[in-house]
Design a protein around this motif. Structure first.
Motif, PDB file in Angstrom:
ATOM      1  N   TYR A   1       0.825  -1.214   0.000  1.00  0.00           N
ATOM      2  CA  TYR A   1       0.000   0.000   0.000  1.00  0.00           C
ATOM      3  C   TYR A   1       0.857   1.262   0.000  1.00  0.00           C
ATOM      4  O   TYR A   1       0.583   2.217  -0.732  1.00  0.00           O
ATOM      5  CB  TYR A   1      -0.923  -0.020   1.223  1.00  0.00           C
ATOM      6  CG  TYR A   1      -1.968   1.063   1.241  1.00  0.00           C
ATOM      7  CD1 TYR A   1      -3.139   0.919   0.504  1.00  0.00           C
ATOM      8  CD2 TYR A   1      -1.796   2.210   1.998  1.00  0.00           C
ATOM      9  CE1 TYR A   1      -4.117   1.897   0.527  1.00  0.00           C
ATOM     10  CE2 TYR A   1      -2.768   3.198   2.023  1.00  0.00           C
ATOM     11  CZ  TYR A   1      -3.918   3.034   1.293  1.00  0.00           C
ATOM     12  OH  TYR A   1      -4.883   4.012   1.303  1.00  0.00           O
TER      13      TYR A   1
ATOM     14  N   TYR B   1      -2.996   2.399   7.781  1.00  0.00           N
ATOM     15  CA  TYR B   1      -3.539   1.473   6.785  1.00  0.00           C
ATOM     16  C   TYR B   1      -4.899   0.942   7.238  1.00  0.00           C
ATOM     17  O   TYR B   1      -5.861   0.960   6.475  1.00  0.00           O
ATOM     18  CB  TYR B   1      -2.568   0.306   6.535  1.00  0.00           C
ATOM     19  CG  TYR B   1      -3.150  -0.748   5.629  1.00  0.00           C
ATOM     20  CD1 TYR B   1      -3.146  -0.573   4.252  1.00  0.00           C
ATOM     21  CD2 TYR B   1      -3.722  -1.907   6.151  1.00  0.00           C
ATOM     22  CE1 TYR B   1      -3.699  -1.527   3.405  1.00  0.00           C
ATOM     23  CE2 TYR B   1      -4.272  -2.864   5.320  1.00  0.00           C
ATOM     24  CZ  TYR B   1      -4.264  -2.674   3.943  1.00  0.00           C
ATOM     25  OH  TYR B   1      -4.822  -3.620   3.113  1.00  0.00           O
TER      26      TYR B   1
ATOM     27  N   THR C   1      -7.484   3.694   7.136  1.00  0.00           N
ATOM     28  CA  THR C   1      -7.761   4.142   5.772  1.00  0.00           C
ATOM     29  C   THR C   1      -8.602   3.129   5.017  1.00  0.00           C
ATOM     30  O   THR C   1      -9.455   3.493   4.204  1.00  0.00           O
ATOM     31  CB  THR C   1      -6.439   4.388   5.003  1.00  0.00           C
ATOM     32  OG1 THR C   1      -5.698   5.390   5.699  1.00  0.00           O
ATOM     33  CG2 THR C   1      -6.681   4.839   3.580  1.00  0.00           C
ATOM     34  N   THR C   2      -8.382   1.862   5.278  1.00  0.00           N
ATOM     35  CA  THR C   2      -9.082   0.808   4.529  1.00  0.00           C
ATOM     36  C   THR C   2     -10.343   0.314   5.223  1.00  0.00           C
ATOM     37  O   THR C   2     -11.055  -0.519   4.661  1.00  0.00           O
ATOM     38  CB  THR C   2      -8.139  -0.383   4.260  1.00  0.00           C
ATOM     39  OG1 THR C   2      -7.653  -0.897   5.500  1.00  0.00           O
ATOM     40  CG2 THR C   2      -6.981   0.038   3.374  1.00  0.00           C
ATOM     41  N   THR C   3     -10.615   0.800   6.417  1.00  0.00           N
ATOM     42  CA  THR C   3     -11.830   0.427   7.147  1.00  0.00           C
ATOM     43  C   THR C   3     -12.565   1.708   7.540  1.00  0.00           C
ATOM     44  O   THR C   3     -12.127   2.425   8.429  1.00  0.00           O
ATOM     45  CB  THR C   3     -11.482  -0.383   8.413  1.00  0.00           C
ATOM     46  OG1 THR C   3     -10.616  -1.453   8.046  1.00  0.00           O
ATOM     47  CG2 THR C   3     -12.721  -0.945   9.059  1.00  0.00           C
TER      48      THR C   3
ATOM     49  N   ASN D   1     -15.071  -2.133   4.200  1.00  0.00           N
ATOM     50  CA  ASN D   1     -13.891  -2.847   4.659  1.00  0.00           C
ATOM     51  C   ASN D   1     -13.073  -3.311   3.462  1.00  0.00           C
ATOM     52  O   ASN D   1     -13.459  -4.229   2.747  1.00  0.00           O
ATOM     53  CB  ASN D   1     -14.304  -4.035   5.525  1.00  0.00           C
ATOM     54  CG  ASN D   1     -13.143  -4.660   6.242  1.00  0.00           C
ATOM     55  OD1 ASN D   1     -12.049  -4.752   5.716  1.00  0.00           O
ATOM     56  ND2 ASN D   1     -13.379  -5.110   7.464  1.00  0.00           N
ATOM     57  N   ASN D   2     -11.928  -2.651   3.252  1.00  0.00           N
ATOM     58  CA  ASN D   2     -11.013  -2.984   2.162  1.00  0.00           C
ATOM     59  C   ASN D   2      -9.727  -3.629   2.662  1.00  0.00           C
ATOM     60  O   ASN D   2      -8.733  -3.684   1.926  1.00  0.00           O
ATOM     61  CB  ASN D   2     -10.652  -1.702   1.387  1.00  0.00           C
ATOM     62  CG  ASN D   2     -11.841  -1.129   0.675  1.00  0.00           C
ATOM     63  OD1 ASN D   2     -12.429  -1.765  -0.179  1.00  0.00           O
ATOM     64  ND2 ASN D   2     -12.217   0.087   1.046  1.00  0.00           N
ATOM     65  N   LEU D   3      -9.711  -4.096   3.899  1.00  0.00           N
ATOM     66  CA  LEU D   3      -8.505  -4.694   4.460  1.00  0.00           C
ATOM     67  C   LEU D   3      -7.975  -5.810   3.565  1.00  0.00           C
ATOM     68  O   LEU D   3      -8.712  -6.727   3.196  1.00  0.00           O
ATOM     69  CB  LEU D   3      -8.780  -5.258   5.855  1.00  0.00           C
ATOM     70  CG  LEU D   3      -8.859  -4.256   6.981  1.00  0.00           C
ATOM     71  CD1 LEU D   3      -9.403  -4.917   8.243  1.00  0.00           C
ATOM     72  CD2 LEU D   3      -7.497  -3.632   7.254  1.00  0.00           C
TER      73      LEU D   3
ATOM     74  N   ASN E   1      -6.040  -4.924  -1.333  1.00  0.00           N
ATOM     75  CA  ASN E   1      -5.042  -4.401  -2.258  1.00  0.00           C
ATOM     76  C   ASN E   1      -4.027  -5.463  -2.687  1.00  0.00           C
ATOM     77  O   ASN E   1      -3.296  -5.256  -3.644  1.00  0.00           O
ATOM     78  CB  ASN E   1      -4.322  -3.176  -1.674  1.00  0.00           C
ATOM     79  CG  ASN E   1      -3.551  -3.482  -0.397  1.00  0.00           C
ATOM     80  OD1 ASN E   1      -4.083  -4.086   0.529  1.00  0.00           O
ATOM     81  ND2 ASN E   1      -2.310  -3.035  -0.326  1.00  0.00           N
TER      82      ASN E   1
ATOM     83  N   ARG F   1     -17.458  -5.201  -0.602  1.00  0.00           N
ATOM     84  CA  ARG F   1     -16.673  -4.618   0.482  1.00  0.00           C
ATOM     85  C   ARG F   1     -17.484  -3.757   1.435  1.00  0.00           C
ATOM     86  O   ARG F   1     -16.913  -3.131   2.327  1.00  0.00           O
ATOM     87  CB  ARG F   1     -15.545  -3.781  -0.109  1.00  0.00           C
ATOM     88  CG  ARG F   1     -14.616  -4.586  -1.010  1.00  0.00           C
ATOM     89  CD  ARG F   1     -13.546  -3.714  -1.602  1.00  0.00           C
ATOM     90  NE  ARG F   1     -12.782  -4.468  -2.593  1.00  0.00           N
ATOM     91  CZ  ARG F   1     -11.668  -4.021  -3.117  1.00  0.00           C
ATOM     92  NH1 ARG F   1     -11.176  -2.855  -2.769  1.00  0.00           N
ATOM     93  NH2 ARG F   1     -11.038  -4.737  -4.019  1.00  0.00           N
TER      94      ARG F   1
END
Length: 151
Positions: free
Chosen positions: A54, A68, A71-73, A115-117, A120, A147
């Protein structure tokens, strides 16, 4: 549905094996009293790879991990983004537990989670999400193509 999610969580996360053939995270959002809590449990090696990718760097700091995750949640309640503060981190077996808290008070249960955990780096990523509000819980299974969930 909730029982199935708990069973999956129990089998996959309580295993002390370092090797894990699937990529999975667990996030619990709890809207209770005068605070909103968020717990994220994730395999350490997966998280390290995701953060390195990331930020496109090999050496990462503790704040990179926290940024991280935050940002992704994304959690919104009644359309308003919830701002979390890091509380603590615990390591257990091959996983990390991250605890966050928000002092925003709301009894509103119009909760949305994006939720994009680990999405990537893993197309087979599964993100289990449990949302608790007013003593009621709902569980969701998110993945690379789905997501977002709404309580």
């Amino acid at each position: 549905m909730k029982t199935l999610l708990y069973a999956i969580f129990f089998i996959l996360f309580l295993s002390s094996s370092v090797y894990h053939p699937i990529h999975i995270s667990y996030t619990k959002i709890e809207n209770k009293g005068n605070e909103i809590k968020m717990l994220v449990k994730i395999f350490s090696d997966d998280l390290t790879q995701a953060v390195q990718s990331y930020y496109n760097k090999k050496t990462i700091s503790d704040s990179d991990f926290l940024n991280y995750i935050l940002t992704t949640t994304k959690i919104t309640i009644n359309g308003k983004l919830v701002v979390f503060t890091f509380k603590e981190k615990k390591s257990q077996d091959a996983a990390e537990w991250y605890y966050f808290i928000s002092k925003e008070h709301t009894a509103n249960c119009n909760i949305s989670v994006e939720n994009n955990l680990l999405c990537n780096i893993y197309h087979d990523q599964k993100n289990l999400v449990i949302i608790s509000c007013n003593s009621q819980e709902k569980g969701f299974s998110l993945d690379y193509s789905n997501r977002t969930c709404i309580y």
